[in-house]
Design a protein around this motif. Sequence first.
Motif, PDB file in Angstrom:
ATOM      1  N   LYS A  79     -23.868 -22.537 -34.248  1.00 38.70           N
ATOM      2  CA  LYS A  79     -23.214 -21.776 -33.182  1.00 38.70           C
ATOM      3  C   LYS A  79     -22.164 -20.898 -33.847  1.00 38.70           C
ATOM      4  O   LYS A  79     -21.328 -21.382 -34.602  1.00 38.70           O
ATOM      5  CB  LYS A  79     -22.563 -22.700 -32.152  1.00 38.70           C
ATOM      6  N   THR A  80     -22.239 -19.608 -33.559  1.00 36.55           N
ATOM      7  CA  THR A  80     -21.285 -18.671 -34.144  1.00 36.55           C
ATOM      8  C   THR A  80     -20.559 -17.911 -33.043  1.00 36.55           C
ATOM      9  O   THR A  80     -20.991 -17.888 -31.897  1.00 36.55           O
ATOM     10  CB  THR A  80     -21.990 -17.656 -35.075  1.00 36.55           C
ATOM     11  N   ALA A  81     -19.471 -17.295 -33.443  1.00 35.96           N
ATOM     12  CA  ALA A  81     -18.708 -16.442 -32.529  1.00 35.96           C
ATOM     13  C   ALA A  81     -18.204 -15.240 -33.314  1.00 35.96           C
ATOM     14  O   ALA A  81     -17.979 -15.319 -34.521  1.00 35.96           O
ATOM     15  CB  ALA A  81     -17.533 -17.207 -31.935  1.00 35.96           C
ATOM     16  N   VAL A  82     -18.056 -14.137 -32.620  1.00 39.53           N
ATOM     17  CA  VAL A  82     -17.484 -12.941 -33.225  1.00 39.53           C
ATOM     18  C   VAL A  82     -15.995 -12.942 -32.917  1.00 39.53           C
ATOM     19  O   VAL A  82     -15.587 -13.066 -31.765  1.00 39.53           O
ATOM     20  CB  VAL A  82     -18.140 -11.659 -32.673  1.00 39.53           C
ATOM     21  N   VAL A  83     -15.194 -12.830 -33.990  1.00 36.78           N
ATOM     22  CA  VAL A  83     -13.739 -12.803 -33.828  1.00 36.78           C
ATOM     23  C   VAL A  83     -13.259 -11.416 -34.255  1.00 36.78           C
ATOM     24  O   VAL A  83     -13.543 -10.965 -35.368  1.00 36.78           O
ATOM     25  CB  VAL A  83     -13.062 -13.907 -34.683  1.00 36.78           C
ATOM     26  N   TYR A  84     -12.543 -10.758 -33.341  1.00 34.75           N
ATOM     27  CA  TYR A  84     -12.026  -9.414 -33.613  1.00 34.75           C
ATOM     28  C   TYR A  84     -10.577  -9.484 -34.055  1.00 34.75           C
ATOM     29  O   TYR A  84      -9.817 -10.347 -33.617  1.00 34.75           O
ATOM     30  CB  TYR A  84     -12.122  -8.549 -32.347  1.00 34.75           C
ATOM     31  N   GLN A  85     -10.191  -8.557 -34.934  1.00 35.05           N
ATOM     32  CA  GLN A  85      -8.778  -8.447 -35.284  1.00 35.05           C
ATOM     33  C   GLN A  85      -8.021  -8.028 -34.034  1.00 35.05           C
ATOM     34  O   GLN A  85      -8.541  -7.290 -33.188  1.00 35.05           O
ATOM     35  CB  GLN A  85      -8.577  -7.417 -36.394  1.00 35.05           C
ATOM     36  N   LYS A  86      -6.783  -8.483 -33.934  1.00 36.66           N
ATOM     37  CA  LYS A  86      -5.970  -8.197 -32.756  1.00 36.66           C
ATOM     38  C   LYS A  86      -5.906  -6.690 -32.503  1.00 36.66           C
ATOM     39  O   LYS A  86      -5.637  -5.898 -33.395  1.00 36.66           O
ATOM     40  CB  LYS A  86      -4.561  -8.765 -32.947  1.00 36.66           C
ATOM     41  N   GLY A  87      -6.203  -6.310 -31.264  1.00 36.98           N
ATOM     42  CA  GLY A  87      -6.169  -4.913 -30.860  1.00 36.98           C
ATOM     43  C   GLY A  87      -7.486  -4.183 -31.066  1.00 36.98           C
ATOM     44  O   GLY A  87      -7.641  -3.047 -30.629  1.00 36.98           O
ATOM     45  N   PHE A  88      -8.432  -4.817 -31.744  1.00 40.36           N
ATOM     46  CA  PHE A  88      -9.713  -4.161 -32.004  1.00 40.36           C
ATOM     47  C   PHE A  88     -10.866  -4.797 -31.227  1.00 40.36           C
ATOM     48  O   PHE A  88     -12.023  -4.660 -31.596  1.00 40.36           O
ATOM     49  CB  PHE A  88     -10.013  -4.153 -33.510  1.00 40.36           C
ATOM     50  N   GLU A  89     -10.546  -5.472 -30.137  1.00 43.54           N
ATOM     51  CA  GLU A  89     -11.585  -5.969 -29.247  1.00 43.54           C
ATOM     52  C   GLU A  89     -12.239  -4.728 -28.614  1.00 43.54           C
ATOM     53  O   GLU A  89     -11.555  -3.753 -28.336  1.00 43.54           O
ATOM     54  CB  GLU A  89     -10.997  -6.864 -28.150  1.00 43.54           C
ATOM     55  N   PRO A  90     -13.552  -4.739 -28.423  1.00 39.94           N
ATOM     56  CA  PRO A  90     -14.236  -3.538 -27.911  1.00 39.94           C
ATOM     57  C   PRO A  90     -13.590  -2.952 -26.660  1.00 39.94           C
ATOM     58  O   PRO A  90     -13.486  -1.725 -26.523  1.00 39.94           O
ATOM     59  CB  PRO A  90     -15.654  -4.031 -27.625  1.00 39.94           C
ATOM     60  N   GLU A  91     -13.140  -3.812 -25.748  1.00 46.25           N
ATOM     61  CA  GLU A  91     -12.556  -3.297 -24.497  1.00 46.25           C
ATOM     62  C   GLU A  91     -11.188  -2.641 -24.713  1.00 46.25           C
ATOM     63  O   GLU A  91     -10.708  -1.899 -23.860  1.00 46.25           O
ATOM     64  CB  GLU A  91     -12.458  -4.412 -23.439  1.00 46.25           C
ATOM     65  N   ASN A  92     -10.547  -2.879 -25.870  1.00 39.33           N
ATOM     66  CA  ASN A  92      -9.226  -2.288 -26.153  1.00 39.33           C
ATOM     67  C   ASN A  92      -9.297  -1.009 -26.973  1.00 39.33           C
ATOM     68  O   ASN A  92      -8.287  -0.340 -27.166  1.00 39.33           O
ATOM     69  CB  ASN A  92      -8.334  -3.304 -26.882  1.00 39.33           C
ATOM     70  N   ILE A  93     -10.470  -0.677 -27.488  1.00 38.10           N
ATOM     71  CA  ILE A  93     -10.609   0.516 -28.322  1.00 38.10           C
ATOM     72  C   ILE A  93     -10.699   1.746 -27.424  1.00 38.10           C
ATOM     73  O   ILE A  93     -11.520   1.809 -26.508  1.00 38.10           O
ATOM     74  CB  ILE A  93     -11.844   0.398 -29.236  1.00 38.10           C
ATOM     75  N   LYS A  94      -9.830   2.703 -27.699  1.00 39.61           N
ATOM     76  CA  LYS A  94      -9.794   3.948 -26.919  1.00 39.61           C
ATOM     77  C   LYS A  94     -10.627   5.005 -27.630  1.00 39.61           C
ATOM     78  O   LYS A  94     -10.460   5.237 -28.823  1.00 39.61           O
ATOM     79  CB  LYS A  94      -8.344   4.445 -26.763  1.00 39.61           C
ATOM     80  N   ILE A  95     -11.522   5.611 -26.871  1.00 39.13           N
ATOM     81  CA  ILE A  95     -12.338   6.705 -27.408  1.00 39.13           C
ATOM     82  C   ILE A  95     -12.345   7.833 -26.387  1.00 39.13           C
ATOM     83  O   ILE A  95     -11.964   7.649 -25.232  1.00 39.13           O
ATOM     84  CB  ILE A  95     -13.796   6.248 -27.687  1.00 39.13           C
ATOM     85  N   GLU A  96     -12.774   8.982 -26.840  1.00 35.97           N
ATOM     86  CA  GLU A  96     -12.943  10.123 -25.936  1.00 35.97           C
ATOM     87  C   GLU A  96     -14.221   9.881 -25.135  1.00 35.97           C
ATOM     88  O   GLU A  96     -15.313   9.835 -25.711  1.00 35.97           O
ATOM     89  CB  GLU A  96     -13.046  11.425 -26.743  1.00 35.97           C
ATOM     90  N   PRO A  97     -14.119   9.703 -23.801  1.00 38.92           N
ATOM     91  CA  PRO A  97     -15.318   9.411 -23.005  1.00 38.92           C
ATOM     92  C   PRO A  97     -16.330  10.545 -23.062  1.00 38.92           C
ATOM     93  O   PRO A  97     -15.972  11.717 -23.024  1.00 38.92           O
ATOM     94  CB  PRO A  97     -14.784   9.253 -21.581  1.00 38.92           C
ATOM     95  N   THR A  98     -17.612  10.171 -23.161  1.00 38.55           N
ATOM     96  CA  THR A  98     -18.684  11.160 -23.203  1.00 38.55           C
ATOM     97  C   THR A  98     -19.320  11.352 -21.827  1.00 38.55           C
ATOM     98  O   THR A  98     -20.117  12.257 -21.653  1.00 38.55           O
ATOM     99  CB  THR A  98     -19.800  10.716 -24.172  1.00 38.55           C
TER     100      THR A  98
END
Length: 188
Positions: free
Chosen positions: A114-133
């Motif tokens: 059993k594995t899990a993906v651990v993101y560095q603080k602030g780099f969770e996909p929902e927290n990443i800001k991008i220019e919406p397409t």
Amino acid sequence: MPVSAGLLKKRESPMNGKMVSGLKVVLAAAFLCAVIGCGVQRRPKGMPKLYPCKVRITDGSVPVEGASVTFCPEPGGGAYTPGGTTDSNGETVLQINGRYLGAPLGSYKVTVKKTAVVYQKGFEPENIKIEPTGDEVEDRKTRFTIAQDYSEVVDEIDPVYSDPEETPLRAEVAKGKNSFDLTVSLNE
């Protein structure tokens, strides 16, 4: 010889209506069984007889959900590796190729991963800001691609259980129904 119209009329009684209805249900069920096979799947030619196997994985008394369980045949034991993924009760039913229920007779080394993906603080996909397409799916893919660079996959279960050469877990599949309760250690 002429037939009167009265003789051609179907005589109905409450019992006849019920019998006709019941007959329709039986015929419909028979048709469905013929079409879908009533849940019985034929094994490919050469596949040995399979026996039902239920596996429960716990960490002590706590069920382990979402673990991949694989039964690896001992040397000389065969070519089929039954497996499954545990549910919220830590249980799975073994299958081969995700569709043939059960496992062949024999001795197995059991791996559990059993594995899990651990993101560095602030780099969770929902927290990443991008220019919406304007394309939500594409934007989500972009956020996950960026987040991958700031993440790592970690084992939630001690890695010794995921290696067929090192795992201490063993199982013997016998004729009839099989049930295995196996204990693993979670990583802290």
